[in-house]
Write a protein that holds these residues in place. Structure first.
Motif, mmCIF file in Angstrom:
data_model
loop_
_atom_site.group_PDB
_atom_site.id
_atom_site.type_symbol
_atom_site.label_atom_id
_atom_site.label_comp_id
_atom_site.label_asym_id
_atom_site.label_seq_id
_atom_site.Cartn_x
_atom_site.Cartn_y
_atom_site.Cartn_z
ATOM 1 N N ASP A 197 0.863 -1.185 0.000
ATOM 2 C CA ASP A 197 0.000 0.000 0.000
ATOM 3 C C ASP A 197 0.904 1.242 0.000
ATOM 4 O O ASP A 197 2.124 1.137 0.131
ATOM 5 C CB ASP A 197 -1.023 -0.037 1.144
ATOM 6 N N GLU A 221 -8.426 -0.990 5.010
ATOM 7 C CA GLU A 221 -9.331 -2.120 4.787
ATOM 8 C C GLU A 221 -10.319 -1.826 3.658
ATOM 9 O O GLU A 221 -10.724 -2.724 2.920
ATOM 10 C CB GLU A 221 -10.088 -2.386 6.104
ATOM 11 N N THR A 278 3.424 -5.332 9.727
ATOM 12 C CA THR A 278 2.653 -4.948 10.921
ATOM 13 C C THR A 278 2.706 -6.111 11.915
ATOM 14 O O THR A 278 3.048 -7.240 11.544
ATOM 15 C CB THR A 278 1.171 -4.653 10.607
HETATM 16 N N1 NAD Z 1 -5.102 -13.952 6.010
HETATM 17 C C1 NAD Z 1 -5.211 -14.145 7.303
HETATM 18 O O1 NAD Z 1 -5.030 -15.261 7.800
HETATM 19 C C2 NAD Z 1 -5.524 -12.978 8.183
HETATM 20 C C3 NAD Z 1 -5.396 -13.085 9.570
HETATM 21 C C4 NAD Z 1 -5.610 -11.962 10.352
HETATM 22 C C5 NAD Z 1 -5.966 -10.760 9.768
HETATM 23 N N2 NAD Z 1 -6.103 -10.692 8.412
HETATM 24 C C6 NAD Z 1 -6.458 -9.438 7.764
HETATM 25 O O2 NAD Z 1 -5.442 -8.475 8.028
HETATM 26 C C7 NAD Z 1 -6.009 -7.176 7.901
HETATM 27 C C8 NAD Z 1 -5.494 -6.311 9.001
HETATM 28 O O3 NAD Z 1 -4.104 -6.223 8.891
HETATM 29 P P1 NAD Z 1 -3.264 -5.029 9.532
HETATM 30 O O4 NAD Z 1 -3.739 -4.812 10.906
HETATM 31 O O5 NAD Z 1 -1.848 -5.341 9.305
HETATM 32 O O6 NAD Z 1 -3.753 -3.742 8.726
HETATM 33 P P2 NAD Z 1 -3.201 -2.968 7.448
HETATM 34 O O7 NAD Z 1 -2.597 -3.876 6.476
HETATM 35 O O8 NAD Z 1 -4.301 -2.118 6.989
HETATM 36 O O9 NAD Z 1 -2.053 -2.050 8.043
HETATM 37 C C9 NAD Z 1 -2.381 -1.068 8.968
HETATM 38 C C10 NAD Z 1 -1.811 0.310 8.586
HETATM 39 O O10 NAD Z 1 -0.425 0.321 8.856
HETATM 40 C C11 NAD Z 1 0.294 0.771 7.710
HETATM 41 N N3 NAD Z 1 1.575 0.102 7.763
HETATM 42 C C12 NAD Z 1 1.836 -1.194 7.519
HETATM 43 N N4 NAD Z 1 3.099 -1.474 7.841
HETATM 44 C C13 NAD Z 1 3.666 -0.328 8.259
HETATM 45 C C14 NAD Z 1 4.950 -0.002 8.745
HETATM 46 N N5 NAD Z 1 5.890 -0.911 8.928
HETATM 47 N N6 NAD Z 1 5.187 1.288 9.075
HETATM 48 C C15 NAD Z 1 4.210 2.225 8.962
HETATM 49 N N7 NAD Z 1 2.977 1.961 8.544
HETATM 50 C C16 NAD Z 1 2.697 0.688 8.199
HETATM 51 C C17 NAD Z 1 -0.581 0.419 6.557
HETATM 52 O O11 NAD Z 1 -0.316 1.232 5.456
HETATM 53 C C18 NAD Z 1 -1.962 0.660 7.126
HETATM 54 O O12 NAD Z 1 -2.261 2.035 7.045
HETATM 55 C C19 NAD Z 1 -7.501 -7.372 7.895
HETATM 56 O O13 NAD Z 1 -7.969 -7.183 6.599
HETATM 57 C C20 NAD Z 1 -7.696 -8.822 8.305
HETATM 58 O O14 NAD Z 1 -8.847 -9.399 7.751
HETATM 59 C C21 NAD Z 1 -5.889 -11.764 7.631
#
Ligand code: NAD
Length: 496
Positions: A197, A221, A278
């Motif tokens: 992203d 999301e 993350t």
């Molecule tokens: N596939 C699976 O097994 C599984 C399991 C759990 C969650 N999920 C999915 O994961 C999603 C949530 O993931 P998330 O919490 O990582 O959210 P996300 O991917 O939206 O990241 C959160 C925010 O942090 C930012 N970001 C990411 N890494 C960064 C970094 N190192 N430094 C600064 N900013 C950073 C992103 O740009 C975003 O704005 C949900 O859609 C959920 O359904 C999937």
């Protein structure tokens, strides 16, 4: 004990050194006989000398450089210290499976079930501290398959540990360490298409050298949609990404899910390497091969199982994560610790800060579960602890009010209430607050949230929704029916 160390070592090199065998050959007695004649202390003394000698001989090239140690060897400080220079591979086995394999054998420490359980627990921490690579003991071929990845961590300048995930859909390395972003080579052939992203792209894309395409999409999301995938597919096609190439997904769970699904469907499937950035992605979403997108009717409604070719978790990437996102990820850490129980739970409830070892422990828990249930028909449902209510809150608020982890944290409280684990609920509530997470959410329409629970993907044809419940850390069950009024009470408690 019983993990298959001797067999695994021999599969790498038929002349591998085996300390128990060396002791038996040199003494003319079995290990059991030495225990009976001289006692355990004398055996441990002999074992220490033999193991250190074998480690030195292997370092000089004997036995193909491979040593198989006895189960108690890591109790010796001298052996642990001799191993520091070398790569230590742990064959990961559950105590239940180890007991099944060992009980009734001649092994001197496998005669009493309770003592065996205690011993397994006592040894765990020294095993985890010493292990550079953790491989499932259940897959006989794992050591051979993982050998290139084991060599990679041995030769790497990075501080990195390896987990080996083994599923029917494929086996893959999970590298966990620091300072690896863009510089560590996970060993996947072909050219890459980088997907992230916008936030992650601006922070980290320049660390990755050559790639066929650098594809960015707006963060959040709300963009986890088929429209985003469609744009990705068109960009990949425009950059002439072929089936010989692979996707490199750099980012959080949203990127992993979207890029993973894009990879799963592009030209009917190309490999994906996840670089989770993350907490959520490192401890959970990058592992296990679930990919997909949301539709207005529900979260993750469309997707595919597509196991990664590799996962590289660089703890340093978390240093740029906004505080709220970090906190949100801690909900998944708490969930994982509740499922795992044992030392992981103790570290989390003690308030220890997240570090690469804790990420590794969470990843190990997730991998153990998904490996036993690739397609989410049984054990894997344990990972949904807190997610049924969590997802319902996200759906009822159109994914716009709470972060995923925040919703999961609140869902955990509802699940613990439904589990009748009031004290544990209180502890988790404190833990959520200590990690800057909410324990309730205001202004959510309870009817909409209850409706969203009933529309959960796991809903049965009779309309009931099976719940994951947790009576105590490490005791988690799935497929539980819950009473509609209990559910409403538990939800009202968190929807204020
Ligand atoms: N596939 C699976 O097994 C599984 C399991 C759990 C969650 N999920 C999915 O994961 C999603 C949530 O993931 P998330 O919490 O990582 O959210 P996300 O991917 O939206 O990241 C959160 C925010 O942090 C930012 N970001 C990411 N890494 C960064 C970094 N190192 N430094 C600064 N900013 C950073 C992103 O740009 C975003 O704005 C949900 O859609 C959920 O359904 C999937």
């Amino acid at each position: 004990m019983g993990a298959g160390k001797s067999t695994a070592a021999k599969s790498l090199d038929s002349s591998a050194l085996d300390t128990d065998r060396i002791i038996e050959q040199e003494s003319g007695l079995t290990v059991a006989e030495i225990f009976a004649r001289d006692g355990e202390v004398a055996f441990r003394d002999l074992e220490q000398r033999t193991a250190i000698d074998a480690i030195n001989r292997a370092a000089a090239g004997e036995g193909g450089g491979v040593v198989s140690l006895g189960g108690g060897a890591l109790n010796s400080e001298a052996i642990r210290s001799a191993l520091k220079e070398h790569v230590v591979v742990m064959l990961d086995i559950s105590v239940e499976e180890a007991w099944r394999r060992c009980s009734g054998s001649q092994r001197p420490l496998a005669s009493d079930r309770e003592a065996f359980w205690r011993l397994h627990a006592e040894r765990e921490s020294s095993y985890l501290a010493a292990a550079d690579a953790m491989l499932p003991a259940s897959t006989r071929s794992a050591v051979k398959e993982a050998l290139p990845a084991i060599r990679r961590i041995a030769e790497s300048d990075h501080r990195v540990k390896l987990l080996w995930a083994s599923t029917g859909g494929g086996s893959y390395p999970v590298f966990v360490g620091s300072g690896m972003l863009g510089t560590f080579d996970p060993g996947i052939d072909g050219r890459s298409a980088l997907i992230g992203d916008r936030n992650v792209a601006s922070l980290y894309f320049d660390r990755f050298e050559e790639s066929l395409a650098r594809i960015e999409f707006p963060a959040g999301e709300i963009n986890k949609t088929i429209t985003t995938c469609s744009e990705i597919w068109r960009e990949m096609a425009g950059a002439h990404v072929t089936r010989e190439d692979h996707v490199v997904a750099v980012g959080g769970g949203v990127v992993g899910d979207v890029a993973g699904f894009a990879a799963a469907a592009y030209q009917r499937g190309i490999p994906v390497v996840h670089w989770p950035t993350t907490v959520v992605a490192q401890v959970d979403s990058s592992l296990g091969g679930k990919t997909g997108v949301d539709i207005p009717e529900g979260k993750n409604y469309v997707g595919a199982f597509h196991q990664p070719a590799a996962v590289v978790s660089d703890f340093d990437a978390l240093s740029t994560l906004p505080k709220d996102e970090y906190s949100s990820g801690m909900a998944e850490v708490i969930k994982t610790a509740l499922i795992a129980g044992g030392s992981l739970w103790e570290r989390v409830i003690d308030g220890q800060l997240l570090d690469p070892d804790m990420v590794l422990a969470c990843a190990r828990t997730k991998i153990a579960i998904v490996s036993s249930d690739e397609f989410d028909s049984g054990m894997r449902q344990l990972l949904n602890l807190g997610h049924t209510v969590g997802h319902a809150i996200e759906t009822a608020t159109n994914y716009s009010r709470l972060r995923h982890g925040e919703a999961v944290g609140i869902g955990l409280l509802a699940a613990l209430q439904l589990s009748g684990a009031g004290q544990l609920r209180d502890s988790v509530s404190q833990l959520l607050l200590a990690n800057g997470l909410p324990t309730s959410v205001e202004g959510v329409d309870i009817e909409a949230a209850l409706h969203a629970v009933k529309s959960d993907k796991k809903a049965r044809s009779d309309g009931s929704v099976p719940f994951v419940l947790c009576s105590e850390p490490g005791s988690v069950t799935f497929g539980n029916a819950v009473d509609a009024s209990d559910l409403e009470t538990a939800m009202r408690e968190v929807l204020t």
